[in-house]
Design an enzyme around this catalytic site. Structure first.
Site, PDB file in Angstrom:
ATOM      1  N   TYR A  68      33.210 -41.972 -82.841  1.00 11.18           N
ATOM      2  CA  TYR A  68      32.094 -42.516 -82.396  1.00 11.18           C
ATOM      3  C   TYR A  68      30.941 -42.587 -83.265  1.00 11.18           C
ATOM      4  CZ  TYR A  68      28.016 -43.068 -79.375  1.00 11.18           C
ATOM      5  OH  TYR A  68      26.908 -43.371 -78.745  1.00 11.18           O
ATOM      6  N   GLU A  81      24.212 -43.054 -71.040  1.00 10.14           N
ATOM      7  CA  GLU A  81      23.236 -41.913 -71.269  1.00 10.14           C
ATOM      8  C   GLU A  81      22.619 -41.616 -70.044  1.00 10.14           C
ATOM      9  OE1 GLU A  81      22.256 -41.414 -74.199  1.00 10.14           O
ATOM     10  OE2 GLU A  81      23.071 -42.961 -75.484  1.00 10.14           O
ATOM     11  N   TRP A 137      26.821 -34.693 -75.227  1.00 10.32           N
ATOM     12  CA  TRP A 137      27.341 -36.279 -75.397  1.00 10.32           C
ATOM     13  C   TRP A 137      28.664 -36.062 -75.565  1.00 10.32           C
ATOM     14  CZ3 TRP A 137      26.116 -40.782 -73.991  1.00 10.32           C
ATOM     15  CH2 TRP A 137      26.656 -41.916 -74.370  1.00 10.32           C
TER      16      TRP A 137
END
Length: 195
Positions: free
Chosen positions: A30, A52, A60
């Site tokens: 990522y 988000e 995350w």
């Protein structure tokens, strides 16, 4: 997603440096191939804002690990399809173990799909609105995670504009994380090869 989990610059001969994510292949991929790369298009930005929103209060990596399940559960974050979801769909999502089962977040993602379509009809469109937050002059590259802000005046203005358009779960910190992730601002550290 903030880079506050960053690392110090590598010692000579050390493994490749990343602002964040080293040690987990999914996180590394990522960082190396997606975070901070420009994202355009209403549907693509709707997905990023949705992720988000799901991340709020979580790490995350939790969202990254559930991303494919979230995509499947939310019809690949197609705003036209998600905007038609009713109570039965919300209940289906709340029962789906692939989803981060927070009712407020699920309802926000569904409602935000309708807001995406409204922006597309009335203008300026989500992509144009998000990219209007791009700095006229890029700020200096951050030297350490401490130099990376959690929010900025631009992210606060974007969050306010999104809220006026009907979006939920888009405060200044979430908006800034989206701006970082979508390449609107470049918060890779100065010594990061991905910069």
């Amino acid at each position: 997603m903030s880079t506050t989990s960053g690392q110090d610059p590598p010692a000579p001969g050390a493994a490749p440096f990343r602002c964040f994510g080293t040690g987990d292949p999914l996180y590394e991929r990522y960082h190396d191939t997606e975070w901070g790369r420009p994202v355009h298009g209403d549907a693509a930005l709707y997905e990023r804002l949705s992720l988000e929103a799901f991340q709020s209060g979580l790490s995350w990596i939790t969202v990254l690990r559930r991303r494919e399940g979230l995509r499947a559960a939310f019809d690949d974050f197609d705003p036209e399809r998600v905007a038609r979801y009713g109570e039965a769909d919300v209940e289906r999502l709340m029962a789906d173990p692939a989803v981060i089962r927070n009712r407020r977040k699920v309802l926000a993602v569904v409602g935000n799909a309708a807001a995406v379509l409204r922006l597309a009809r009335e203008g300026p469109g989500l992509s144009e609105l998000v990219w209007s937050a791009a700095p006229a002059e890029p700020p200096p590259a951050p030297l350490s995670p401490a130099d990376v802000p959690a929010s900025t005046p631009a992210s606060a203005a974007l969050a306010a504009a999104l809220k006026r358009a009907g979006f939920r779960f888009v405060g200044p910190t979430t908006a800034h994380a989206a701006l970082q992730a979508c390449g609107v601002v470049n918060d890779h550290l100065a010594h990061c090869p991905a910069r």
